[in-house]
Design an enzyme around this catalytic site. Structure first.
Site, short mmCIF file in Angstrom:
data_model
loop_
_atom_site.label_atom_id
_atom_site.label_comp_id
_atom_site.label_asym_id
_atom_site.label_seq_id
_atom_site.Cartn_x
_atom_site.Cartn_y
_atom_site.Cartn_z
N ARG A 121 0.82 -1.23 0.00
CA ARG A 121 0.00 0.00 0.00
C ARG A 121 0.85 1.28 0.00
NH1 ARG A 121 -3.18 -3.19 3.41
NH2 ARG A 121 -5.04 -3.88 2.31
N LYS A 143 2.95 11.46 -11.20
CA LYS A 143 2.20 10.55 -12.08
C LYS A 143 3.05 9.31 -12.30
CE LYS A 143 -0.87 13.18 -15.10
NZ LYS A 143 -1.17 13.46 -16.50
N GLU A 185 9.65 18.02 -24.22
CA GLU A 185 8.92 18.54 -23.05
C GLU A 185 9.32 19.99 -22.76
OE1 GLU A 185 6.42 16.90 -22.04
OE2 GLU A 185 6.81 14.75 -22.24
N LYS A 227 6.49 23.26 -13.48
CA LYS A 227 5.70 22.05 -13.21
C LYS A 227 5.28 22.00 -11.74
CE LYS A 227 4.82 17.32 -14.12
NZ LYS A 227 5.13 16.11 -14.84
N GLU A 237 -5.04 16.66 -11.54
CA GLU A 237 -5.43 16.98 -12.92
C GLU A 237 -6.93 17.12 -13.12
OE1 GLU A 237 -2.91 15.19 -16.06
OE2 GLU A 237 -4.78 14.95 -17.17
N ARG A 241 -3.85 21.40 -14.38
CA ARG A 241 -2.75 20.50 -14.73
C ARG A 241 -2.88 19.93 -16.14
NH1 ARG A 241 0.29 15.82 -11.05
NH2 ARG A 241 1.71 15.21 -12.72
N ASN A 245 -0.62 18.54 -20.77
CA ASN A 245 -0.83 17.55 -21.84
C ASN A 245 -0.75 18.18 -23.23
OD1 ASN A 245 -1.22 15.51 -19.97
ND2 ASN A 245 -3.40 16.00 -19.76
N HIS A 248 0.16 16.12 -26.21
CA HIS A 248 0.28 14.72 -25.80
C HIS A 248 -0.82 13.81 -26.33
CE1 HIS A 248 3.51 16.21 -23.39
NE2 HIS A 248 3.74 15.04 -22.82
N HIS A 252 0.65 10.55 -27.99
CA HIS A 252 0.41 9.18 -27.54
C HIS A 252 -0.17 8.33 -28.67
CE1 HIS A 252 0.27 10.44 -23.01
NE2 HIS A 252 1.49 10.31 -23.47
N HIS A 264 8.93 8.84 -27.18
CA HIS A 264 7.88 9.71 -26.61
C HIS A 264 8.20 11.20 -26.82
CE1 HIS A 264 4.83 11.25 -23.92
NE2 HIS A 264 5.77 11.91 -23.26
N1 LIG Z 1 5.05 10.69 -15.22
C1 LIG Z 1 5.00 11.76 -15.96
O1 LIG Z 1 4.53 12.83 -15.52
C2 LIG Z 1 5.56 11.72 -17.36
C3 LIG Z 1 5.79 12.92 -18.07
C4 LIG Z 1 6.38 12.83 -19.33
C5 LIG Z 1 6.73 11.60 -19.86
N2 LIG Z 1 6.48 10.46 -19.15
C6 LIG Z 1 6.86 9.15 -19.68
O2 LIG Z 1 8.28 9.13 -19.79
C7 LIG Z 1 8.64 8.14 -20.75
C8 LIG Z 1 9.80 8.65 -21.60
O3 LIG Z 1 10.91 8.90 -20.78
P1 LIG Z 1 12.39 8.99 -21.37
O4 LIG Z 1 12.38 9.77 -22.63
O5 LIG Z 1 13.29 9.40 -20.29
O6 LIG Z 1 12.63 7.49 -21.84
P2 LIG Z 1 13.53 6.28 -21.22
O7 LIG Z 1 13.31 6.16 -19.77
O8 LIG Z 1 13.27 5.08 -22.06
O9 LIG Z 1 15.03 6.75 -21.51
C9 LIG Z 1 15.41 6.93 -22.86
C10 LIG Z 1 16.69 6.15 -23.21
O10 LIG Z 1 17.81 6.80 -22.59
C11 LIG Z 1 18.61 5.85 -21.91
N3 LIG Z 1 19.24 6.57 -20.81
C12 LIG Z 1 18.69 6.98 -19.64
N4 LIG Z 1 19.54 7.76 -18.97
C13 LIG Z 1 20.68 7.80 -19.69
C14 LIG Z 1 21.94 8.44 -19.50
N5 LIG Z 1 22.16 9.24 -18.46
N6 LIG Z 1 22.90 8.26 -20.45
C15 LIG Z 1 22.66 7.50 -21.53
N7 LIG Z 1 21.48 6.88 -21.78
C16 LIG Z 1 20.50 7.04 -20.86
C17 LIG Z 1 17.66 4.74 -21.54
O11 LIG Z 1 18.33 3.51 -21.36
C18 LIG Z 1 16.74 4.71 -22.74
O12 LIG Z 1 17.29 3.93 -23.77
C19 LIG Z 1 7.39 7.81 -21.55
O13 LIG Z 1 6.94 6.52 -21.25
C20 LIG Z 1 6.38 8.86 -21.08
O14 LIG Z 1 5.06 8.37 -21.10
C21 LIG Z 1 5.92 10.51 -17.91
#
Ligand SMILES: NC(=O)c1ccc[n+]([C@@H]2O[C@H](COP(=O)([O-])OP(=O)(O)OC[C@H]3O[C@@H](n4cnc5c(N)ncnc54)[C@H](O)[C@@H]3O)[C@@H](O)[C@H]2O)c1
Length: 363
Positions: A121, A143, A185, A227, A237, A241, A245, A248, A252, A264
């Protein structure tokens, strides 16, 4: 080291931002909690590129430490990964007195945050974002989630971390494509934050692509503050908030239509372009301003390539997106940077034209 407070309704917590601050993680943890059981999930690329730093964390005198590697991709942002992490927690006899740490990008943070929010939990949770995208966006605001069926982030929770530690030194090993994803972003904030921040991002785009330390640090800090302010006003949201999006809903759907071959953050850039076209279709942005506002995402055009795509299919995916209400899709649109509209409904032909106009610039 900067300390930025996030004051969400459910919890207040700090975001620590600095260069070379990962080594302070054990000390910061001790100042936040007495718990001595660490369950660490680290992105596999980060673990190999930053092994030395992570090994030092493992040798930091904690009673019980388990480290797991996670291969980050949208296919692995799944219920089976969640089940695997629950099993590892249970088989290694972790209980409520556990600190779960996510070290990686947005995918690692989202999935590990979901596990932390549901295991026993809810246990203590620390985010260590290592991508630009995670630093400016996903690690803040609580999130968490996973993809389910063919829908992005369908299952999830709002669960704020105990703190976020952003060591900008991690960013130095990012491939350029991942820097561009982070810019997706940042571009979003450029439109949300108002004319002045929009100009700052326009003027610093090449500094950001090269991760020029001073400018990058300042812009990361501005995005976090924006943010944090938005989350403070509307954690769950229900209103404001939703502005986060921007682009987005398109992004998506494009990710799913492309079977996740587009990242993404890149999809967000295309999505923002589609939002600008739709804002123009809806009479919110005049043609002259449309060209001006398109300059920023189109400066990254050469760095994003879509093979081919089915515009009608993208529209159909959007229809079934969880953000659709009663079959109607609600859009975040804008009249100018800082002047944002939420929950806008639009006719099918206008939306399809906006997708066509937007996507065609990247094919
Ligand atoms: N929770 C939220 O509010 C929110 C907001 C925006 C996006 N997201 C989510 O985030 C995700 C995308 O995140 P992302 O772009 O970070 O993708 P990711 O986590 O897949 O990282 C991208 C790539 O970079 C590599 N990597 C990570 N750190 C590294 C570093 N320091 N040096 C070299 N390589 C590195 C990873 O291995 C991966 O191949 C999506 O699934 C999206 O839906 C969530």
């Amino acid at each position: 080291m900067k300390k930025i407070e996030v004051k969400a309704s459910s919890k207040n917590y700090p975001v620590y931002l600095g260069s070379g601050i990962f080594k302070s993680l054990p000390k910061l943890m001790k100042s936040h909690t007495q718990i001595k059981n660490l369950f660490i999930v680290v992105d596999s690329n980060v673990n190999s590129l930053h092994r030395e730093k992570i090994e030092k964390l493992l040798a930091s005198g904690y009673k019980k430490i388990k480290l797991l590697e996670f291969t980050s991709n949208e296919k692995n942002k799944s219920i089976s990964t969640v089940q695997n992490l629950y099993s590892k927690l249970i088989n290694n006899k972790f209980g409520r007195d556990t600190i779960v740490i996510a070290i990686g990008g947005g995918i690692t943070g989202d999935i590990v945050g979901f596990v932390a929010s549901t295991f026993s939990r809810g246990v203590k949770f620390i985010q260590v974002p290592t991508t630009l995208l995670a630093a400016v966006d996903s690690s803040i605001g609580g999130k968490t989630g996973i993809n389910f069926g063919n829908t992005k982030n369908l299952i999830g929770s709002f669960y704020q971390p105990d703190f976020v530690l952003i060591d900008t030194d991690f960013l130095n090993t990012l491939p350029e494509a991942e820097v561009v994803c982070g810019l997706g972003e940042i571009l979003k904030y450029a439109y949300l934050g108002g004319e002045q921040f929009h100009s700052t991002v326009v003027n610093n785009l090449s500094n950001l692509i090269r991760l020029q330390p001073l400018q990058t640090f300042r812009i990361i800090e501005s995005c976090i503050r924006f943010k944090a302010g938005t989350v403070e006003a509307d954690e769950k949201e229900s209103g404001l908030r939703k502005i986060l999006n921007l682009g987005h809903t398109f992004a998506h759907a494009l990710e799913v239509e492309q079977n996740h071959s587009i990242k993404h953050g890149q999809a967000v850039i295309v999505g923002i372009v589609c939002s600008l076209f739709l804002s123009n279709e809806m009479g919110l942005i005049a043609e002259t301003y449309l060209d001006k506002y398109l300059e920023l995402p189109l400066a990254l055009r050469e760095k994003i390539r879509i093979d081919k795509c089915n515009v009608v299919e993208i529209y159909k995916i959007m229809l079934r997106d969880k953000k659709g209400r009663g079959g109607k899709i609600k859009f975040v649109l804008l009249t100018q940077p800082g002047k944002i509209l939420i929950d806008v409904e639009a006719d099918e032909e206008k939306v399809i034209r906006a997708i066509e106009n937007g996507v065609s610039l990247f094919v």
